[in-house]
Scaffold this motif. Sequence first.
Motif, PDB file in Angstrom:
ATOM      1  N   PHE A   1       0.854  -1.190   0.000  1.00 47.87           N
ATOM      2  CA  PHE A   1       0.000   0.000   0.000  1.00 47.87           C
ATOM      3  C   PHE A   1       0.888   1.238   0.000  1.00 47.87           C
ATOM      4  N   ASN A   2       0.470   2.257  -0.738  1.00 48.90           N
ATOM      5  CA  ASN A   2       1.284   3.474  -0.767  1.00 48.90           C
ATOM      6  C   ASN A   2       1.254   4.151   0.600  1.00 48.90           C
ATOM      7  N   VAL A   3       2.179   5.058   0.795  1.00 52.67           N
ATOM      8  CA  VAL A   3       2.351   5.702   2.098  1.00 52.67           C
ATOM      9  C   VAL A   3       1.070   6.434   2.508  1.00 52.67           C
ATOM     10  N   ASP A   4       0.443   7.136   1.575  1.00 54.22           N
ATOM     11  CA  ASP A   4      -0.796   7.853   1.915  1.00 54.22           C
ATOM     12  C   ASP A   4      -1.859   6.914   2.444  1.00 54.22           C
ATOM     13  N   LYS A   5      -2.024   5.755   1.812  1.00 52.60           N
ATOM     14  CA  LYS A   5      -3.035   4.782   2.235  1.00 52.60           C
ATOM     15  C   LYS A   5      -2.672   4.213   3.600  1.00 52.60           C
ATOM     16  N   ARG A   6      -1.389   3.919   3.827  1.00 52.91           N
ATOM     17  CA  ARG A   6      -0.967   3.376   5.120  1.00 52.91           C
ATOM     18  C   ARG A   6      -1.165   4.391   6.236  1.00 52.91           C
ATOM     19  N   MET A   7      -0.919   5.651   5.966  1.00 49.56           N
ATOM     20  CA  MET A   7      -1.060   6.680   6.991  1.00 49.56           C
ATOM     21  C   MET A   7      -2.523   6.988   7.291  1.00 49.56           C
ATOM     22  N   SER A   8      -3.402   6.780   6.309  1.00 47.90           N
ATOM     23  CA  SER A   8      -4.810   7.097   6.543  1.00 47.90           C
ATOM     24  C   SER A   8      -5.456   6.003   7.365  1.00 47.90           C
TER      25      SER A   8
END
Length: 103
Positions: free
Chosen positions: A96-103
């Motif tokens: 998962f991209n960083v944005d998805k992991r952080m959300s």
Amino acid sequence: MAWEYFWVDTCCIDKSNHTEHTEAIYCMFRWYQNAAACYVWFNRGWALEELLAPSQVIFFSSDGQRLGDKKSLQREIRERTNIPVGALEGTSLSTFNVDKRMS
């Protein structure tokens, strides 16, 4: 089944210390990942590690009734947390991209 270890998550992490907080999260993830199963109440604050790390998560109501597991309650978990289904199914979080992991 006999368990060699049984862990009850009853402690709180000192969130005021960023280093301690980060290390505690990594340690918790490893503990949950190596667990045979994680047993949780369905209507309480979950730690992300509890949902993603263990292969088996079993949910109970506050009065002790078994409600289901991570797979059978996948839709409800997704609706409450917005976690992608793939992550709930065990897809490596690195996909998962960083944005998805952080959300």
